[in-house]
Enzyme design. Structure first.
Site, PDB file in Angstrom:
ATOM      1  N   HIS A  19       0.819  -1.213   0.000  1.00 24.48           N
ATOM      2  CA  HIS A  19       0.000   0.000   0.000  1.00 24.48           C
ATOM      3  C   HIS A  19       0.856   1.268   0.000  1.00 24.48           C
ATOM      4  O   HIS A  19       0.429   2.311   0.484  1.00 24.48           O
ATOM      5  CB  HIS A  19      -1.033  -0.028   1.144  1.00 24.48           C
ATOM      6  CG  HIS A  19      -0.451  -0.099   2.535  1.00 24.48           C
ATOM      7  ND1 HIS A  19      -1.047  -0.833   3.541  1.00 24.48           N
ATOM      8  CD2 HIS A  19       0.623   0.484   3.096  1.00 24.48           C
ATOM      9  CE1 HIS A  19      -0.343  -0.683   4.667  1.00 24.48           C
ATOM     10  NE2 HIS A  19       0.669   0.117   4.418  1.00 24.48           N
TER      11      HIS A  19
ATOM     12  N   GLU B  85       4.340  -5.392   8.641  1.00 22.63           N
ATOM     13  CA  GLU B  85       3.006  -5.256   8.031  1.00 22.63           C
ATOM     14  C   GLU B  85       2.512  -6.565   7.408  1.00 22.63           C
ATOM     15  O   GLU B  85       1.310  -6.752   7.220  1.00 22.63           O
ATOM     16  CB  GLU B  85       3.011  -4.155   6.958  1.00 22.63           C
ATOM     17  CG  GLU B  85       3.180  -2.756   7.532  1.00 22.63           C
ATOM     18  CD  GLU B  85       3.305  -1.675   6.453  1.00 22.63           C
ATOM     19  OE1 GLU B  85       3.273  -0.502   6.827  1.00 22.63           O
ATOM     20  OE2 GLU B  85       3.460  -1.999   5.257  1.00 22.63           O
TER      21      GLU B  85
END
Lengths: 279, 130
Positions: A12, A240
């Site tokens: 992202h 993440e």
């Protein structure tokens, strides 16, 4: 009955959103990234989910350091776009699904996952860049989105195993919703990257490839990776990737990998994208 | 004290509970830079703006001098710190390059060549020999 039909793993990286917003997608630096996502975009247009459960992390935008929920589920009607320091991204407001989100919260808490309930929040690049990558730049997003924000900002993030188990509980919760809905779960962030300190710019393609391989072949190995291994081997912000394990947990025991893309760099990150269909 | 094995990773400040405590007011200052009017007020008079927050002298000086690594060491979380770079009209990549001691072009070139290998960057002892 609502069904989770597939999962999408994707980076992202905010610079990807900025490239789209500033019309740079055809530049030589960015062209390989967007070309690499084209098949995923086509898959998304064909699959047409009614709802996305978007597993992402906030980057000190919705949540300052007053409160840092480990798992927070967005139950609002809509989520506006945060100004992260350079103005909000010019993308549509994200429409939620409060009724289904409320059901998920109830089911998850009774299933012993103690969720934080969020009735008002803004969303940042962690949520909007995956939508941009998979849906392009429409006037309205093509489906509703239930945000699931995971703390990966302050150490420790929840473990990969805990994330995987929460994914399994989300599958149970979705399947107990009567309405016929097609649901896709996104796990976002990663892959290997470090964006802080003298070690910034670290990538580890071997780690990333093994991670992508084992999402379908041996997810149990991935759930056993301790936090220090992500930090040391794949970079401080590679933690993440536990959010990809949350997505994987929601897909059931058997999955088929239908697409994969990997590229370095986007700004400071190794970009990864995988699509896994439940079988 | 909590186990902190990540303190042995070179060139890295993991934002844990200890840094979060030390950096609380610093990060809450950085968080205010999400608003355009605050970015403008900060740039108009940085010292006056900073005086509204309970920063240590070292944190205040590091903000004024944009000493990115020092700020990480003093408890800034990198995502909040990015807002200071954006307030200056800089890119994230610019700040990351400065943290590594490279020019932005050198940093971009390193990334285009595949990024920094973890070889030699896993333990602090590996850096001492360099």
């Amino acid at each position: 009955m609502a069904r989770i039909v597939a999962g999408v793993g994707t980076s992202h990286t905010p610079a990807i959103g900025a490239a789209v917003d500033n019309g740079k997608t055809d530049q030589p630096y960015w062209q390989p990234v967007f070309k690499g996502y084209e098949p995923a975009r086509q898959w998304m247009a064909k699959t047409r989910p009614d709802v996305i459960v978007m597993v992402y992390n906030d980057h000190v935008n919705a949540f300052d350091l007053k409160m840092i929920p480990t798992f927070a589920l967005g139950c609002a009607e809509e989520f506006t776009i945060a100004d992260e320091g350079w103005g909000p991204r010019p993308v549509p407001v994200v429409k939620g699904y409060p009724e289904l989100a409320a059901h998920l919260v109830q089911s998850l808490v009774l299933d012993e996952f103690d969720m934080t309930i969020v009735n008002e929040m803004q969303v940042d690049h962690g949520l909007t860049v995956p939508l941009t990558l998979l849906c392009g730049a429409p006037a309205e997003w093509p489906c509703r989105v239930i945000p699931l924000a995971v703390n990966v900002v302050q150490y420790p993030a929840p473990t990969g195993r805990r994330c995987y188990q929460l994914g399994q509980a989300i599958r149970r919760a979705v399947e107990s919703w009567e309405e016929d809905l097609t649901v896709v779960v996104f796990g976002t962030g990663g892959m290997s990257h470090q964006i802080q300190g003298p070690r910034a710019g670290l990538t580890n393609p071997a780690f990333d490839k093994a991670f992508l391989d084992d999402l379908s072949r041996d997810p149990q190995r991935l759930t056993g990776i301790p936090p220090i291994e992500y930090l040391r081997e794949a970079g401080a912000e590679a933690i993440e990737l536990v959010m990809w394990l949350l997505m994987r947990g929601a897909l059931g025991a058997k999955v088929e990998e239908v697409y994969r893309f990997y590229h370095i760099p986007a700004s400071s990150t190794a970009v990864g994208n995988i699509i896994l269909e439940s079988r | 004290m909590a186990d902190r094995p990540y303190e042995d990773i070179p060139g890295t400040w993991i934002f844990d509970a200890e840094r979060a405590r030390a950096g609380y007011h610093l990060n809450q200052f950085l968080y205010t830079l999400m608003k355009a009017e605050n970015r403008k007020a900060f740039l108009a008079d940085e010292r006056a703006y900073l005086s509204k927050f309970k920063l240590s002298e070292a944190q205040r000086e590091a903000v004024l001098q944009r000493k990115w690594n020092r700020l990480l060491e003093l408890g800034a979380v990198v995502y909040a710190l990015a807002k200071l770079a954006f307030t200056d009209g800089r890119s994230y990549q610019y700040m990351a390059a400065q943290m590594t001691g490279m020019t932005e072009k050198e940093y971009v070139d390193m990334m285009l060549q595949g990024g920094r290998s973890p070889e030699g960057w896993r333990f602090k002892s590996q850096r001492e020999s360099h």
